[in-house]
Design an enzyme around this catalytic site. Structure first.
Site, short mmCIF file in Angstrom:
data_model
loop_
_atom_site.label_atom_id
_atom_site.label_comp_id
_atom_site.label_asym_id
_atom_site.label_seq_id
_atom_site.Cartn_x
_atom_site.Cartn_y
_atom_site.Cartn_z
CG HIS A 152 7.77 5.44 0.99
ND1 HIS A 152 7.46 6.67 1.85
CD2 HIS A 152 7.39 4.36 1.79
CE1 HIS A 152 6.90 6.27 2.99
NE2 HIS A 152 6.94 4.90 3.15
CG HIS A 182 0.10 0.20 2.63
ND1 HIS A 182 0.60 -0.81 3.02
CD2 HIS A 182 0.28 1.18 3.34
CE1 HIS A 182 1.31 -0.32 4.22
NE2 HIS A 182 1.14 1.07 4.37
P1 2AM Z 1 5.79 2.69 5.29
O1 2AM Z 1 4.29 3.40 4.88
O2 2AM Z 1 6.82 3.47 5.27
O3 2AM Z 1 5.52 1.41 5.06
C1 2AM Z 1 1.57 0.60 8.91
O4 2AM Z 1 2.79 0.52 9.86
C2 2AM Z 1 2.16 1.55 7.83
O5 2AM Z 1 2.32 3.02 8.21
C3 2AM Z 1 3.38 1.16 7.43
O6 2AM Z 1 3.40 1.27 6.05
C4 2AM Z 1 4.35 2.24 7.76
O7 2AM Z 1 5.49 2.54 6.93
C5 2AM Z 1 3.56 3.54 8.00
N1 2AM Z 1 4.20 4.35 9.03
C6 2AM Z 1 4.41 5.59 8.73
N2 2AM Z 1 4.64 6.08 9.85
C7 2AM Z 1 4.97 5.11 10.72
C8 2AM Z 1 5.40 5.22 12.12
N3 2AM Z 1 5.91 6.08 12.76
N4 2AM Z 1 5.35 3.77 12.68
C9 2AM Z 1 4.84 2.92 12.06
N5 2AM Z 1 4.50 2.70 10.73
C10 2AM Z 1 4.52 3.98 10.40
#
Ligand code: 2AM
Length: 191
Positions: free
Chosen positions: A127, A41
């Site tokens: 991303h 996603h």
């Molecule tokens: P991503 O988008 O870089 O993959 C669920 O954890 C989603 O939320 C993941 O896709 C994750 O990173 C995103 N995300 C963004 N900020 C986050 C944070 N501080 N901690 C965990 N997940 C985060």
């Protein structure tokens, strides 16, 4: 009521997830832990632990959010985050030739702020996460992972349009995260 770990995501077309899954197969499992295809996603805003009673407000916020009729995106160049020297996730940089993605992420984040919901304040960086680097790697293995990333060919898929935005719950388990959609809104130009 319990806290739920929540985030808003853009949902990807099945054909793209299949192509990403083939691309992920080139990554050695000894170094990388790929996301399951169904979990791929694009995150718009990460709320983290949120009281369950806020879910109806957040669903309403999604219903009221101004959406473009369609977003046109690309995914191509591998991008190590937070940086190649301190890499923890391997992602693909997301492009947005027609525009609209930054505005969408900003409107969502403004609506969250206006209604008193907190979220990870790191600026939006479009991303798509492909894989996590294993945590307990030696310096040599981390160097190997960096070299693999630098030699990866770009992901070639062409343009795609996300089908919907979802308020997603993420449940952390020893076997990986389980994502459960709590509310979804389709883009008008999508089925
Ligand atoms: P991503 O988008 O870089 O993959 C669920 O954890 C989603 O939320 C993941 O896709 C994750 O990173 C995103 N995300 C963004 N900020 C986050 C944070 N501080 N901690 C965990 N997940 C985060």
């Amino acid at each position: 009521m319990a806290d739920l770990r929540l985030f808003f995501s853009l949902d990807l077309p099945a054909r793209l997830k299949e192509a990403l899954s083939r691309y992920q197969r080139t990554l050695p499992r000894s170094l990388f832990r790929p996301l399951k295809p169904e979990n791929l996603h694009i995150t718009l805003a990460f709320l983290g632990d949120t009281p369950e009673e806020e879910v109806p407000h957040l669903s309403r916020l999604l219903t009221d959010l101004p959406l473009p009729s369609r977003l046109v995106l690309t995914a191509g160049r591998p991008l190590a985050l937070p940086s190649l020297s301190r890499i923890s996730v391997l992602t693909l940089k997301v492009g947005n030739p027609g525009g609209g993605l930054e505005d969408l992420a900003s409107s969502l984040r403004e609506a969250l702020l206006d209604t008193g919901h907190s979220f990870d304040p790191k600026p939006f960086k479009a991303h798509l996460t492909l894989a996590y680097l294993h945590r307990s790697l030696s310096p040599g293995e981390r160097e190997e992972a960096r070299e693999i990333i630098l030699s990866l060919p770009p992901f070639r898929f062409g343009r795609f349009s996300p089908e919907s935005i979802t308020l997603m719950q993420s449940t952390l388990t020893p076997a990986g995260s389980i994502f459960t959609p709590l509310a979804t809104r389709s883009f008008r130009g999508e089925p």
